[in-house]
Scaffold this motif. Structure first.
Motif, PDB file in Angstrom:
ATOM      1  N   TRP A  19       0.860  -1.188   0.000  1.00  0.00           N
ATOM      2  CA  TRP A  19       0.000   0.000   0.000  1.00  0.00           C
ATOM      3  C   TRP A  19       0.893   1.233   0.000  1.00  0.00           C
ATOM      4  O   TRP A  19       1.701   1.432   0.915  1.00  0.00           O
ATOM      5  N   VAL A  20       0.779   2.056  -1.019  1.00  0.00           N
ATOM      6  CA  VAL A  20       1.530   3.310  -1.094  1.00  0.00           C
ATOM      7  C   VAL A  20       0.573   4.438  -0.729  1.00  0.00           C
ATOM      8  O   VAL A  20      -0.381   4.722  -1.450  1.00  0.00           O
ATOM      9  N   HIS A  21       0.873   5.083   0.399  1.00  0.00           N
ATOM     10  CA  HIS A  21      -0.112   6.010   0.958  1.00  0.00           C
ATOM     11  C   HIS A  21      -0.083   7.392   0.315  1.00  0.00           C
ATOM     12  O   HIS A  21      -1.090   8.088   0.312  1.00  0.00           O
ATOM     13  N   GLY A  22       1.061   7.793  -0.207  1.00  0.00           N
ATOM     14  CA  GLY A  22       1.126   9.104  -0.850  1.00  0.00           C
ATOM     15  C   GLY A  22       1.715  10.196   0.021  1.00  0.00           C
ATOM     16  O   GLY A  22       1.635  11.376  -0.323  1.00  0.00           O
ATOM     17  N   ASP A  23       2.317   9.829   1.178  1.00  0.00           N
ATOM     18  CA  ASP A  23       2.973  10.811   2.045  1.00  0.00           C
ATOM     19  C   ASP A  23       4.486  10.642   1.965  1.00  0.00           C
ATOM     20  O   ASP A  23       5.000   9.520   1.931  1.00  0.00           O
ATOM     21  N   TRP A  24       5.187  11.783   1.971  1.00  0.00           N
ATOM     22  CA  TRP A  24       6.633  11.771   2.139  1.00  0.00           C
ATOM     23  C   TRP A  24       6.935  11.808   3.624  1.00  0.00           C
ATOM     24  O   TRP A  24       6.451  12.665   4.362  1.00  0.00           O
ATOM     25  N   VAL A  25       7.764  10.883   4.083  1.00  0.00           N
ATOM     26  CA  VAL A  25       8.064  10.738   5.502  1.00  0.00           C
ATOM     27  C   VAL A  25       9.561  10.555   5.685  1.00  0.00           C
ATOM     28  O   VAL A  25      10.239   9.972   4.823  1.00  0.00           O
TER      29      VAL A  25
ATOM     30  N   GLU B 163      17.324   9.278  13.598  1.00  0.00           N
ATOM     31  CA  GLU B 163      18.069   8.207  14.254  1.00  0.00           C
ATOM     32  C   GLU B 163      17.438   7.767  15.566  1.00  0.00           C
ATOM     33  O   GLU B 163      17.715   6.668  16.069  1.00  0.00           O
ATOM     34  N   SER B 164      16.566   8.612  16.128  1.00  0.00           N
ATOM     35  CA  SER B 164      15.910   8.247  17.389  1.00  0.00           C
ATOM     36  C   SER B 164      14.598   7.508  17.174  1.00  0.00           C
ATOM     37  O   SER B 164      13.933   7.132  18.139  1.00  0.00           O
ATOM     38  N   GLY B 165      14.198   7.320  15.909  1.00  0.00           N
ATOM     39  CA  GLY B 165      12.959   6.606  15.616  1.00  0.00           C
ATOM     40  C   GLY B 165      11.742   7.485  15.493  1.00  0.00           C
ATOM     41  O   GLY B 165      10.622   6.982  15.384  1.00  0.00           O
ATOM     42  N   MET B 166      11.938   8.812  15.502  1.00  0.00           N
ATOM     43  CA  MET B 166      10.825   9.741  15.334  1.00  0.00           C
ATOM     44  C   MET B 166      10.539   9.939  13.843  1.00  0.00           C
ATOM     45  O   MET B 166      11.462  10.016  13.019  1.00  0.00           O
ATOM     46  N   TYR B 167       9.253  10.017  13.510  1.00  0.00           N
ATOM     47  CA  TYR B 167       8.818  10.223  12.133  1.00  0.00           C
ATOM     48  C   TYR B 167       8.422  11.692  11.925  1.00  0.00           C
ATOM     49  O   TYR B 167       7.870  12.331  12.826  1.00  0.00           O
ATOM     50  N   TYR B 168       8.653  12.171  10.699  1.00  0.00           N
ATOM     51  CA  TYR B 168       8.233  13.516  10.322  1.00  0.00           C
ATOM     52  C   TYR B 168       7.623  13.445   8.925  1.00  0.00           C
ATOM     53  O   TYR B 168       8.243  12.902   8.001  1.00  0.00           O
ATOM     54  N   ILE B 169       6.429  13.974   8.772  1.00  0.00           N
ATOM     55  CA  ILE B 169       5.796  14.051   7.452  1.00  0.00           C
ATOM     56  C   ILE B 169       6.157  15.383   6.825  1.00  0.00           C
ATOM     57  O   ILE B 169       5.970  16.444   7.439  1.00  0.00           O
ATOM     58  N   THR B 170       6.679  15.333   5.607  1.00  0.00           N
ATOM     59  CA  THR B 170       7.085  16.562   4.927  1.00  0.00           C
ATOM     60  C   THR B 170       6.090  16.992   3.855  1.00  0.00           C
ATOM     61  O   THR B 170       6.270  18.036   3.241  1.00  0.00           O
ATOM     62  N   GLY B 171       5.051  16.212   3.629  1.00  0.00           N
ATOM     63  CA  GLY B 171       4.032  16.585   2.649  1.00  0.00           C
ATOM     64  C   GLY B 171       3.576  15.382   1.852  1.00  0.00           C
ATOM     65  O   GLY B 171       4.030  14.255   2.058  1.00  0.00           O
ATOM     66  N   ARG B 172       2.665  15.619   0.940  1.00  0.00           N
ATOM     67  CA  ARG B 172       2.222  14.573   0.035  1.00  0.00           C
ATOM     68  C   ARG B 172       3.293  14.325  -1.009  1.00  0.00           C
ATOM     69  O   ARG B 172       3.950  15.251  -1.489  1.00  0.00           O
ATOM     70  N   SER B 173       3.462  13.073  -1.380  1.00  0.00           N
ATOM     71  CA  SER B 173       4.527  12.747  -2.322  1.00  0.00           C
ATOM     72  C   SER B 173       4.283  13.362  -3.695  1.00  0.00           C
ATOM     73  O   SER B 173       5.242  13.669  -4.415  1.00  0.00           O
ATOM     74  N   ASP B 174       3.028  13.575  -4.045  1.00  0.00           N
ATOM     75  CA  ASP B 174       2.776  14.222  -5.336  1.00  0.00           C
ATOM     76  C   ASP B 174       2.943  15.737  -5.242  1.00  0.00           C
ATOM     77  O   ASP B 174       2.828  16.441  -6.231  1.00  0.00           O
ATOM     78  N   ASP B 175       3.215  16.260  -4.020  1.00  0.00           N
ATOM     79  CA  ASP B 175       3.533  17.675  -3.845  1.00  0.00           C
ATOM     80  C   ASP B 175       5.034  17.919  -3.812  1.00  0.00           C
ATOM     81  O   ASP B 175       5.479  19.068  -3.733  1.00  0.00           O
TER      82      ASP B 175
END
Length: 649
Positions: A497-503, A507-519
């Motif tokens: 499943w490809v959700h469409g978010d850039w993430v 190194e500490s295991g924290m996630y950050y969303i930078t936007g939609r991959s098509d953006d």
């Protein structure tokens, strides 16, 4: 590595539902528990439904079946259950539970009321009896076009109780958007209201509904709630009042629906083509919502939940089913959170002792402009958790909410998933430290990975968010359009499943969303998530909101173009101010990433719940088709961007 801004106390950890659940299963470490939850997803979700106390009228023979492929996985195969029983009927068996408040309602003018679980059950029975007498049967579809009033919840539960399917529609839709959804699912009934109010102005919903029905030949009955006492036209033989439906009080047993029978089709807006009707089933969406809310946000029976949203968006039904399955209390607020003054939201928190408050970053950006005095005027000490979804955070509003509103004591449950997910993929579980703007783990039961362009796992750089196994709550597809569903989520990599978010994961295991991959913007070979530049833009003095898009460029391939809203007109020319902002970004991010141009505009295109539609900005500016913009609250904002537009080949 970003340092944690909030760390749970040992008492918070030990008393949390997540840790209590883990201990029942023999786990003491949350990361080990999460790993086991994805090593054996069937084991995990079966334990969830057992711990939630989900009632089955017939047992399932298999937890997970993938005979038709991972894309069409079935859960709790051959099990019989009805979400209305689990959200409502079961609580009547206990004197304490049935007298607990299920719903508190307040409208824009301050009118309020409340219903216990028993009272709500009575209303749902009356509605279900009335709908059945009108000929509604299991499997039939009903469109619900109502404001955030209790009748909205009653209708959803009653329709599910009799085995029919509802389609919740945004209360701000116009006739064309409404008829598109009605026609796609071929709804037999439409439930609407005489009207509602928005910032003191009457919204004529029945008239809009009538125009929609003119374009919707499948509609046989229109049921009208008298919400604001407005005179409306009623067509003989077709239209009837809600009150005339609500006459039969006899108890009605829940229809013996299958675990995989649909109860809801909720539409999401696409960049092109008609909206996508995501199909959700009785043993899917409600269970995922209840787990995420109950265990990850730590909602208990004595908690009070308010999420600023509309029932036409996923978080509306999520709030209803997640809260009721957990036996807690919902606050339905049919109004604007900063009307008639910027303290309205904080007033609600104090009045109803709200423990879990759901907002969006955009709403906080609006409220922070008004200062802290509006908060200090109210006692908001009941708050235990902030919820946030819909878009990535910028640092300034995150810190304002955490420090000025929550006094560094209230964690922010950053939450990202989607309508097709039934809840979250990434979250901020309250048993782990939290960092500004990030997510402290993937939600248990969600087998998440970050892929590069070749489909290989990456760390420390931006990649595509994917899910490798099915989960409870996964949409059963798009209504009568399986090919579109497969193309949308399953076509890039096999069984993924490809959700469409850039993430990005640090190194500490924290996630950050930078936007939609098509953006995503690729400037001279450098990949940039627009949220990264937007965070820099809003750090410039006077800038309130910002959007960054990528546009074609002959030299760099793409360049960044920015749109900003400012607090007040600059004391020098707009051109000079724009150049200053652009230079500021270049200094912070590097000259190669300096935006091509920064446009000052009056407002950005937003939905009613505050989500900025970046794709609409890009389409309007580049002269492309706008796609579905029916969710926009301020369509005039698109005209302003059109005037700035450039035409690209």
């Amino acid at each position: 590595m970003t340092q944690p801004a909030w760390t749970p106390s040992q008492q918070t950890i030990e008393q949390s539902r997540m840790v209590q659940f883990m201990k029942k299963l023999g786990f003491s470490d949350v990361e080990e528990f999460r790993k086991q939850s994805i090593q054996d997803v069937a084991w995990f979700w079966e334990k969830v439904v057992q711990d939630l106390g989900i009632h089955w009228t017939a047992p399932y023979r298999q937890v997970l079946e993938k005979a038709d492929g991972i894309e069409h996985a079935k859960w709790f195969v051959d099990g019989k259950m009805n979400l209305a029983y689990n959200a409502l009927d079961q609580f009547l068996e206990d004197p304490i539970s049935r007298d607990r408040v299920a719903i508190i309602y307040e409208n824009e003018s301050g009118k309020h009321d409340e219903w216990t679980y028993q009272q709500l059950w009575g209303e749902v029975n009356k509605c279900a009896n009335g709908l059945q007498k009108l000929g509604l049967q299991a499997g039939d579809r009903v469109a619900i076009y109502l404001p955030m009033i209790v009748e909205n919840v009653v209708a959803m539960l009653a329709i599910a109780k009799i085995g029919a399917i509802f389609t919740p529609c945004f209360s701000g839709f116009g006739a064309d958007a409404l008829s598109t959804r009605i026609n796609d699912c071929r709804a037999r009934f439409l439930i609407t209201a005489d009207g509602s109010t928005r910032r003191g102005k009457v919204v004529a919903m029945k008239e809009e509904a009538d125009r929609a029905v003119e374009q919707s030949p499948s509609i046989e009955k229109v049921i009208v709630v008298s919400n604001i006492g407005k005179d409306v036209s009623m067509m003989d033989g077709r239209d009837l009042l809600w009150s005339s439906v609500m006459t039969d009080m006899k108890p009605l047993p829940c229809h013996p629906t299958d675990a995989n029978d649909p109860f809801m089709i909720i539409y999401t807006s696409g960049t092109t083509g008609r909206p996508k009707g995501t199909v959700h089933v009785h043993a899917g969406f409600p269970i995922k919502a209840a787990f995420d809310e109950g265990y990850c946000m730590d909602v208990r029976t004595d908690d009070v939940i308010c999420w600023v949203t509309d029932m036409g968006w996923m978080m509306g039904p999520w709030k209803v089913f997640g809260t009721l399955l957990n036996g807690a209390t919902i606050v339905l607020f049919d109004g604007t959170p900063d009307y008639p003054n910027p303290g309205r939201l904080w007033e609600l928190v104090g009045k109803y002792q709200i423990t879990h408050l759901g907002i969006s970053p955009t709403l906080i950006r609006v409220l922070m402009k008004q200062g802290e005095s509006w908060i200090e005027a109210h006692d908001i000490s009941s708050l235990r958790v902030f919820g946030s979804t819909g878009e990535p955070w910028n640092p300034d509003p995150w810190h304002w909410l955490f420090e000025k509103v929550g006094k560094k004591q209230v964690p922010i449950f950053n939450y990202s998933g989607g309508t097709e997910i039934s809840g979250g993929i990434l979250g901020n579980v309250i048993v782990k430290p939290q960092v500004p703007c990030g997510f402290n783990m993937a939600i248990p039961g969600m087998d998440v990975e970050i892929y590069d362009e070749e489909g290989q796992p990456v760390r420390g750089e931006v990649g595509e968010l994917v899910i490798k196994q099915p989960w409870v709550g996964m949409t059963q597809g798009f209504w009568q359009d399986d090919l579109r569903y497969l193309e949308a989520y399953w076509s890039r990599w096999p069984k993924t499943w490809v959700h469409g978010d850039w993430v990005q994961m640090d190194e500490s295991g924290m996630y950050y969303i930078t936007g939609r991959s098509d953006d995503t913007i690729k400037i001279a070979g450098k990949r940039l998530g627009p949220a990264e530049m937007e965070s820099v833009l809003v750090a410039y003095p006077g800038v309130v909101e910002a959007v960054t898009i990528g546009v074609p460029d002959a030299d760099k391939g793409e360049v960044a173009v920015c749109f900003v809203v400012v607090k007040a007109a600059p004391d020098h020319s707009s051109t000079e101010f724009s150049l200053e902002i652009g230079n500021f970004v270049g200094e912070r991010m590097g000259k190669a990433l300096r935006p091509k141009v920064v446009h000052l505009i009056q407002e950005l295109p937003k939905t009613r719940n505050g989500k900025i539609l970046r794709r609409v900005v890009k389409a309007a500016y580049t002269g492309k088709a706008l796609g579905d913009i029916s969710s926009l609250e301020n369509p005039q904002s698109v005209d302003e961007i059109h005037k700035l537009s450039m035409v690209f080949d």
